[in-house]
Structures are given as C-alpha cells and as structure tokens.
Write an enzyme that holds these catalytic residues in place. Structure first.
Site, PDB file in Angstrom:
ATOM      1  N   CYS A 135       0.823  -1.223   0.000  1.00 60.40           N
ATOM      2  CA  CYS A 135       0.000   0.000   0.000  1.00 60.40           C
ATOM      3  C   CYS A 135       0.854   1.269   0.000  1.00 60.40           C
ATOM      4  O   CYS A 135       1.570   1.509  -0.961  1.00 60.40           O
ATOM      5  CB  CYS A 135      -1.014  -0.048   1.136  1.00 60.40           C
ATOM      6  SG  CYS A 135      -2.422   1.013   0.750  1.00 60.40           S
ATOM      7  N   LYS A 172     -12.267   8.297  -1.221  1.00 60.14           N
ATOM      8  CA  LYS A 172     -11.515   7.181  -0.650  1.00 60.14           C
ATOM      9  C   LYS A 172     -11.969   5.864  -1.282  1.00 60.14           C
ATOM     10  O   LYS A 172     -13.171   5.635  -1.451  1.00 60.14           O
ATOM     11  CB  LYS A 172     -11.738   7.128   0.867  1.00 60.14           C
ATOM     12  CG  LYS A 172     -10.922   6.038   1.534  1.00 60.14           C
ATOM     13  CD  LYS A 172     -11.118   6.023   3.042  1.00 60.14           C
ATOM     14  CE  LYS A 172     -10.280   4.916   3.655  1.00 60.14           C
ATOM     15  NZ  LYS A 172     -10.476   4.778   5.093  1.00 60.14           N
ATOM     16  N   SER A 224      -7.955   0.284   0.879  1.00 56.22           N
ATOM     17  CA  SER A 224      -8.415   1.317   1.804  1.00 56.22           C
ATOM     18  C   SER A 224      -7.458   2.479   1.680  1.00 56.22           C
ATOM     19  O   SER A 224      -6.439   2.535   2.359  1.00 56.22           O
ATOM     20  CB  SER A 224      -8.387   0.750   3.224  1.00 56.22           C
ATOM     21  OG  SER A 224      -8.700   1.760   4.134  1.00 56.22           O
ATOM     22  N   HIS A 262      -4.384  -4.263   0.570  1.00 57.43           N
ATOM     23  CA  HIS A 262      -4.075  -4.890   1.867  1.00 57.43           C
ATOM     24  C   HIS A 262      -4.575  -6.329   1.933  1.00 57.43           C
ATOM     25  O   HIS A 262      -5.478  -6.636   2.731  1.00 57.43           O
ATOM     26  CB  HIS A 262      -4.735  -4.095   2.992  1.00 57.43           C
ATOM     27  CG  HIS A 262      -4.071  -2.794   3.283  1.00 57.43           C
ATOM     28  ND1 HIS A 262      -2.856  -2.712   3.925  1.00 57.43           N
ATOM     29  CD2 HIS A 262      -4.451  -1.524   3.024  1.00 57.43           C
ATOM     30  CE1 HIS A 262      -2.514  -1.449   4.052  1.00 57.43           C
ATOM     31  NE2 HIS A 262      -3.460  -0.705   3.507  1.00 57.43           N
ATOM     32  N   GLU A 270      -3.436  -8.600   3.498  1.00 66.61           N
ATOM     33  CA  GLU A 270      -3.220  -9.132   4.853  1.00 66.61           C
ATOM     34  C   GLU A 270      -4.321  -8.723   5.829  1.00 66.61           C
ATOM     35  O   GLU A 270      -4.388  -9.248   6.935  1.00 66.61           O
ATOM     36  CB  GLU A 270      -1.855  -8.663   5.385  1.00 66.61           C
ATOM     37  CG  GLU A 270      -1.778  -7.232   5.939  1.00 66.61           C
ATOM     38  CD  GLU A 270      -1.797  -6.116   4.884  1.00 66.61           C
ATOM     39  OE1 GLU A 270      -1.821  -6.431   3.674  1.00 66.61           O
ATOM     40  OE2 GLU A 270      -1.808  -4.932   5.275  1.00 66.61           O
ATOM     41  N   ARG A 327     -14.809   3.772  12.783  1.00 66.66           N
ATOM     42  CA  ARG A 327     -13.947   4.845  13.326  1.00 66.66           C
ATOM     43  C   ARG A 327     -14.264   6.178  12.631  1.00 66.66           C
ATOM     44  O   ARG A 327     -14.489   7.192  13.287  1.00 66.66           O
ATOM     45  CB  ARG A 327     -12.477   4.460  13.082  1.00 66.66           C
ATOM     46  CG  ARG A 327     -11.454   5.521  13.454  1.00 66.66           C
ATOM     47  CD  ARG A 327     -10.135   5.290  12.723  1.00 66.66           C
ATOM     48  NE  ARG A 327     -10.274   5.514  11.286  1.00 66.66           N
ATOM     49  CZ  ARG A 327      -9.411   5.079  10.363  1.00 66.66           C
ATOM     50  NH1 ARG A 327      -8.360   4.363  10.710  1.00 66.66           N
ATOM     51  NH2 ARG A 327      -9.614   5.335   9.079  1.00 66.66           N
TER      52      ARG A 327
END
Ligand SMILES: CC(=O)SCCNC(=O)CCNC(=O)[C@H](O)C(C)(C)COP(=O)(O)OP(=O)(O)OC[C@H]1O[C@@H](n2cnc3c(N)ncnc32)[C@H](O)[C@@H]1OP(=O)(O)O
Ligand SMILES: N[C@@H](CCO)C(=O)O
Length: 305
Positions: free
Chosen positions: A142, A163, A192, A235, A237, A249
């Site tokens: 990333c 985003k 992300s 990502h 992972e 969040r």
C-alpha cells in the site's frame, strides 16, 4: 511448494507448461535448506494488529520463517507502547550490517502528505537504498508500495476523488508470472486508501510489470523483472474486521465515510463481513516466499564485517 518428480516423467512437461512448479531430481538432491530471514518494517500505527496479520500470511507454507520486526528510530509512535517496541523491535542501526532473504515494508496512514513531509522519509530512503544490496526480495504494501515506486522509479501518487474502501475484483494479467501462480483468473482483495499510482506512469518503466489490476481499484500487483521488488497496492493481509473498524472509526469522527464496497452482507454495516480474500492473501505470500525468496536466495547470507 515444488513437486519433485523423475526428470523424464511425461506429466512433468504438462505441469511445467501449466506453470506448476516442478523440481527435477538433480536440483532436489542438491538444494540446501535453512530458515528464511525476513525483516518486517512495520509503519502501521496499530502495530500489534499488523504483526498478527502479516505473521498469519507468512505462516501458510512449510518453510521456517524467522521474522524480525524493524521500527523507525526517527519517529515516535503514539499508538504502540514503547515497552512493546523495546521488547519486540530492532532499529536499522542494529541490523544494517546483516543480509535478509526478504523485507516487507508495510502501509502507513500518511498518504495525504507529500513523501518528503513524512517525518521518517529520510530514514526510509536509507532503508530502501540498503535493500538493493542487503535484501534478496522486498515486498512493499500500500503506502509502502507507493513510497517504493516513488523512491526507486520516481513514480508519483495521485489523490483519488474519494476514498477507495472495500473488496475489489482484480484480473490476473499474466498467469505465467510466479507471483500469481495458481491464482484464479479473478481475485478479490481489500483496498483502503485516498491515493493511487497509475498504469501509464508504471508503463514508462520497461523493468516493471503489472500482473494484476482492477477496473475500480486500478493497479494491484507490480514487480520488477528479477522479482527483487514487489509492490502490492492494497491490503491482502487485512483481517475480516479491519475495514469495518476503519469505517466505524470514521463514522464516529463524523467523516461520513462511504460503506466499504462488496464487504457487508446486504450492505449492513452491523453484520459480520464476509471473508473473500484470505485465499488470495495466502497464495500471494506463499508465492513470494517460495519463488522470489526461498528458491532463489543464497544459502549463505553473508553479514558485513
Ligand atoms: C495507504 C495505506 O497504506 S493504508 C494503511 C494505513 N491504515 C491504517 O493505519 C489503519 C489503522 N489506522 C487507524 O485506524 C488510525 O490511523 C489511528 C486510529 C491509529 C490513528 O488515527 P488518528 O489519531 O486520527 O491519527 P494521528 O494523527 O494520530 O496519526 C496516526 C498515524 O499517522 C502517522 N503519522 C501522522 N503524521 C505523521 C508524520 N508527519 N510523519 C510520519 N507519520 C505520521 C503515524 O504513524 C501515526 O501513528 P503513530 O504515531 O502511532 O505512528
Ligand atoms: N487505510 C487507511 C487509509 C488512510 O491512509 C485508513 O482508513 O485508516
């Protein structure tokens, strides 16, 4: 893992043409085996989550993988305790004379800044330069991939209009490349981020190859011709709940985030998200460890005097 068969077995030629890794008897008899030395430069703020995620991804092969966690000495972490870092992390000064089979450079939530504004940029540049002579293969994730493409090739990152958040479908562009060996034609992976790198900038560098991309998420997997540098824009992972945690969040902060794409059942943000990328993650890390690290690294890793 390679399949060992007699040299003349007809199935060997068939499997090789399908890009299955077959090892002949001579190579199998002469191959020396030892644990792999992998250095993980963890730039993520929630370091303990990332440790678990990466170790999970690296643990899915029969190889012994000896992991060392590296932190920046030019940055003071606010979300990970000093006691954790002191106990489990080393600084670059402590390892710079060593050689490593693999290095992972993680993402970081600094993509909205210029690279030069990141307070550990000079130290990161030093590590990326060092990786060219001290690491057999480096996998960048990333923001780490954006930083690596910028440092090594001058490739810029761009702000996206909004985003990118969710699980996106990617086409495998060249199934003969070992990094994507045994993957399906399409693979799902989490993204992300607010920024992107672009195909047209990467194509200016004939030494780089794009091996997976997505209509919505753009370039996904890039590597240089000898596989010593691998760039993952996303990502794989991430845990089942990571995007969920980021979404809630940002909701709490009043940022009005969009729902992560292709993630919640019936787009219900209070449901347990469906895991659709673990297989891709395991295959990607197993391929990296096997084909770009284990099969090609030197048996003897010389440390400097
Ligand atoms: C593009 C990608 O690579 S995506 C990967 C990034 N994804 C994530 O980090 C997901 C998890 N992160 C989070 O949920 C949030 O960042 C949180 C909750 C940990 C912190 O959020 P906030 O408190 O709003 O942000 P805050 O201003 O404290 O900065 C967060 C992190 O940004 C980084 N950062 C911010 N400013 C700088 C700077 N000038 N230089 C270097 N790093 C910086 C740091 O890593 C910092 O955390 P750390 O001090 O523990 O290392
Ligand atoms: N994955 C990051 C993006 C910020 O760089 C987050 O949402 O925290």
């Amino acid at each position: 893992m390679p399949i060992k068969v007699q040299n003349e077995l007809p199935a060997r030629a068939v499997l090789e043409s399908e890009n299955i890794f077959v090892m002949d008897e001579d190579r199998a008899l002469s191959q020396d085996i030892r644990p792999l030395q992998i250095l993980i430069l963890n730039l993520m703020p929630l370091k303990e989550d990332t440790e678990t995620q990466l170790l999970r991804a690296l643990s899915n092969t029969p190889l012994q993988v000896d992991c060392t966690f590296l932190m920046m000495s030019s940055h003071v972490s606010t979300h990970t305790s000093a006691s954790h870092l002191n106990k489990f992390y080393v600084t670059f000064d402590e390892v710079k004379r060593n050689k490593f089979d693999g290095l992972i450079i993680t993402g970081a939530p600094v993509e909205n800044m210029e690279f030069e504004e990141v307070n550990y940029w000079e130290e990161l540049k030093t590590i990326m330069e060092w990786s060219k002579t001290h690491v057999h293969s480096t996998l960048h994730i990333c923001w780490g991939a954006q930083a690596g493409l910028y440092y090594h090739y001058g490739i810029p990152k761009y702000m996206r209009k909004s985003k990118l958040s969710g699980i996106y479908r990617h086409r495998i562009l060249d199934r003969k490349v070992p990094l994507v060996r045994s993957m399906d034609d399409y693979v799902m992976a989490p993204h992300s981020r607010y920024t992107e790198v672009r195909r047209e900038d990467i194509e200016k560098h004939p030494e780089l190859q794009i091996v997976a991309e997505s209509d919505e998420a753009g370039v996904f997997l890039v590597l240089n011709r000898d596989g010593s540098q691998i760039f993952v824009q996303g990502h794989p992972e991430y845990d089942r709940m990571t995007l969920n945690n980021e979404y809630h969040r940002d909701l709490k902060k009043g940022l009005n985030p969009e729902l992560p794409c292709n993630y919640y059942e019936n787009n219900d943000p209070f449901s347990v998200p469906v895991l659709t990328w673990r297989n891709l993650s395991n295959t990607l890390y197993a391929n990296w460890l096997n084909f770009y690290v284990y099969q090609t690294t030197d048996y003897i890793l010389d440390a400097e005097e």
